[in-house]
Design an enzyme around this catalytic site. Structure first.
Site, PDB file in Angstrom:
ATOM      1  CB  SER A  22      79.705  34.257  25.439  1.00 59.40           C
ATOM      2  OG  SER A  22      80.584  34.821  24.537  1.00 59.40           O
ATOM      3  CG  ASN A 109      90.585  40.716  27.331  1.00 60.46           C
ATOM      4  OD1 ASN A 109      89.897  39.743  27.138  1.00 60.46           O
ATOM      5  ND2 ASN A 109      91.841  40.515  27.790  1.00 60.46           N
ATOM      6  CB  THR A 154      53.431  51.032  63.069  1.00 57.29           C
ATOM      7  OG1 THR A 154      52.788  50.846  64.164  1.00 57.29           O
ATOM      8  CG2 THR A 154      53.549  52.428  62.493  1.00 57.29           C
ATOM      9  CG  HIS A 155      54.447  47.050  65.205  1.00 59.79           C
ATOM     10  ND1 HIS A 155      55.826  46.425  65.501  1.00 59.79           N
ATOM     11  CD2 HIS A 155      54.412  48.299  65.740  1.00 59.79           C
ATOM     12  CE1 HIS A 155      56.437  47.638  65.941  1.00 59.79           C
ATOM     13  NE2 HIS A 155      55.514  48.472  66.153  1.00 59.79           N
ATOM     14  CB  SER A 276      41.279  28.808  41.034  1.00 58.86           C
ATOM     15  OG  SER A 276      41.222  27.639  41.277  1.00 58.86           O
ATOM     16  CE  LYS A 282      41.372  31.740  45.843  1.00 61.90           C
ATOM     17  NZ  LYS A 282      42.330  30.715  45.666  1.00 61.90           N
ATOM     18  CG  ASN A 284      43.906  33.430  42.480  1.00 64.39           C
ATOM     19  OD1 ASN A 284      43.308  33.599  43.450  1.00 64.39           O
ATOM     20  ND2 ASN A 284      43.900  32.175  41.987  1.00 64.39           N
ATOM     21  CD  GLU A 289      49.823  35.664  44.710  1.00 66.85           C
ATOM     22  OE1 GLU A 289      49.951  34.522  44.078  1.00 66.85           O
ATOM     23  OE2 GLU A 289      48.587  35.741  45.004  1.00 66.85           O
ATOM     24  CE1 TYR A 316      86.857  39.099  30.141  1.00 65.27           C
ATOM     25  CE2 TYR A 316      88.503  37.598  29.541  1.00 65.27           C
ATOM     26  CZ  TYR A 316      87.202  37.776  29.642  1.00 65.27           C
ATOM     27  OH  TYR A 316      86.197  37.225  29.340  1.00 65.27           O
ATOM     28  CD  GLN A 321      81.982  33.985  28.086  1.00 64.19           C
ATOM     29  OE1 GLN A 321      82.900  34.136  27.254  1.00 64.19           O
ATOM     30  NE2 GLN A 321      81.710  32.512  28.076  1.00 64.19           N
ATOM     31  CE  LYS A 324      79.930  39.747  28.109  1.00 68.16           C
ATOM     32  NZ  LYS A 324      80.636  39.453  29.239  1.00 68.16           N
TER      33      LYS A 324
HETATM   34  N1  ARG Z   1      83.013  36.393  25.824  1.00 69.51           N
HETATM   35  C1  ARG Z   1      84.027  37.108  26.522  1.00 69.51           C
HETATM   36  C2  ARG Z   1      83.644  37.801  27.619  1.00 69.51           C
HETATM   37  O1  ARG Z   1      82.234  37.838  27.703  1.00 69.51           O
HETATM   38  C3  ARG Z   1      84.591  38.224  25.361  1.00 69.51           C
HETATM   39  C4  ARG Z   1      86.089  38.216  25.905  1.00 69.51           C
HETATM   40  C5  ARG Z   1      86.984  37.232  25.512  1.00 69.51           C
HETATM   41  N2  ARG Z   1      88.349  37.481  25.906  1.00 69.51           N
HETATM   42  C6  ARG Z   1      89.092  36.469  26.277  1.00 69.51           C
HETATM   43  N3  ARG Z   1      90.391  36.779  26.527  1.00 69.51           N
HETATM   44  N4  ARG Z   1      88.924  35.424  25.950  1.00 69.51           N
HETATM   45  O2  ARG Z   1      84.075  38.063  28.534  1.00 69.51           O
END
Ligand code: ARG
Length: 458
Positions: A22, A109, A154-155, A276, A282, A284, A289, A316, A321, A324
């Site tokens: 990660s 964890n 409205t509408h 454009s 144009k 835009n 958007e 956990y 993971q 993120k």
């Molecule tokens: N990269 C892991 C996560 O984002 C970190 C925690 C890892 N823990 C484990 N027991 N492998 O969740």
């Protein structure tokens, strides 16, 4: 390079490493990881689990890593599994033996749960500040446009006349609620998971209250299994971010319509428009958007995380993971959109005559014409029918109620007098609406003053 090689007899397959790692994205919270570690060892020393010398060497080492990452001399590289491994391995390289004690009484964890909370906590503050900057611009536009008349819809059909201040005031309320939602989330999430260990706490005499206070949390979390597997606050945050995007997207949709040749209520500044490649004429509204379009990806993050979490047994699991990239992308998207959206409306020009003309055409004063009859003793349902017939007559002649001669009014009801024209003028229609929350000048002035106080205080 790994934190867990001891039990293994074979090297990890390269594809497995890549799939599992990660670090390409969790390096985003290197700073939070280091600050969390500093708090952790500070507590370990207080509890006499580390000596003062060990704590000092570890803290110096961690501060060195932080400094070197920030000045660009230390590169975060992909051979590490995650930012936690990177920092720990680097620390051991730098200071040797004491570095190996950093992870005492801790698991990745609770460490990752902490890092993510520290990171999102700062980002909640940043989003909140961007919302405030947007509210300041909306407030300015409201203050300048309490008598800029426009049709309310409205509408998407013209309904009754309002003012630009009133229309923008609706968005003021929305973005203000968005800020209060962020505040609620912050308060609810602000408990420190550090010390939960892998899932069952630790046998070391940790002082979790102390670590929590060092990191400016309101206290420690109260169940170690929940601490390492709670992602509710991220789901709440993604929901709040989705709502912010939904509000901006609705506003963008209106601006796109208003900026079209058909409406011409506003003109987006050249610096916030694009052209454009083929049609020279144009200009835009791409920014509006794109903000509208990016709403989908923030909703996507919310649905992804809800789905990821729904089948995960305690505590956990690596699935988590996945929180993120989704959360980082959603936060960055919202921040980018808020900054651009604010700039776009801050530089936008309002075409007051076009708005007023539009409010005058389209029978936006028909309700007020009916109210005139009611004020002269006609029951509302009858008044509604009478004005409906007059509207039909006007459509037929292609004129407004304001241009219909008094004889025609009188033909349909003897109650009408000359003062009908004043009663249905756009100014009267708006200015008579003065109960709390209505567009009338008196009501708006009070709201604008209250909004100014809110902006000063928050
Ligand atoms: N990269 C892991 C996560 O984002 C970190 C925690 C890892 N823990 C484990 N027991 N492998 O969740």
């Amino acid at each position: 390079m790994k934190l867990w090689g001891g039990r293994f007899t074979k090297e990890t397959d390269q594809l497995v490493h890549n799939f599992n790692a990660s670090i390409s994205y969790d390096q985003k919270f290197y700073k939070q990881d280091i600050l969390g570690s500093i708090a952790h060892v500070t507590m370990l020393e207080k509890q006499q689990i580390l000596t003062p010398e060990e704590r000092e060497q570890i803290v110096d080492g961690l501060q060195g890593i932080l400094r070197d990452i920030e000045n660009g001399t230390l590169e975060i590289t992909s051979e590490y599994e995650d930012i936690h491994s990177f920092v720990e391995a680097n620390l051991i390289d730098r200071i040797g033996e004491p570095g190996k004690k950093l992870h005492t009484g801790r698991s990745r964890n609770d460490q990752v749960a902490l890092d993510m909370k520290l990171y999102t906590r700062d980002e909640i503050v940043a989003v909140n500040d961007l919302l405030k900057a947007l509210l300041v611009v909306i407030h300015r536009i409201m203050s300048e446009n309490t008598d800029t008349y426009m049709p309310g819809f409205t509408h998407l059909q013209k309904a009754q006349p309002v003012t630009l201040a009133h229309h923008f005031g609706a968005y003021f309320e929305m973005f203000r609620r968005d800020r209060s939602r962020l505040r609620d989330i912050y308060d609810r999430m602000n408990y420190c998971p550090l010390g939960a260990g892998a899932l069952a706490g630790t046998t070391y005499p940790l002082d979790r209250d102390y670590t929590a206070s060092l990191l400016k949390f309101d206290g420690p979390t109260l169940n170690s299994m929940d601490s390492v597997s709670d992602r509710d606050y991220l789901i709440e945050l993604l929901s709040a971010l989705s709502t912010i995007m939904m509000h901006m997207s609705r506003f963008c949709e209106e601006i796109i319509l208003w900026n079209s040749n058909e409406y011409r209520f506003v003109e987006i500044d050249d610096s916030y428009s694009t052209g454009s490649s083929i049609m020279p004429q144009k200009k835009n509204p791409d920014i509006a958007e794109l903000v509208r379009g990016k709403t989908g990806r923030v909703y996507g993050a919310l649905i992804s995380l809800l789905t990821t979490m729904k089948g995960i047994p305690l505590a956990y699991n690596k699935d988590m993971q996945e929180d993120k990239e989704l959360t980082f992308d959603a936060i960055d998207t919202v921040k980018g959109c808020l900054a651009l959206f604010t700039g776009m409306i801050d530089t936008m020009k309002f075409n007051r005559p076009a708005m007023e003309k539009s409010a005058k055409n389209g029978f936006t004063n028909a309700t007020d014409a009916a109210d005139y009859l009611v004020n002269h003793g006609v029951p509302f349902r009858d008044a509604h029918g009478i004005i409906g017939r007059l509207v039909l007559l006007c459509i037929d002649r292609n004129i407004a109620l304001d241009d219909l001669p008094l004889e025609e009014y009188k033909k349909i009801s003897p109650v009408f007098e000359k003062d009908i024209y004043d009663a249905i003028s756009m100014e009267t229609c708006v200015e008579k609406r003065n109960c709390v929350g209505a567009p009338g000048g008196q009501a708006m002035t009070q709201i604008i003053a209250a909004n100014a106080r809110y902006l000063e205080e928050s």
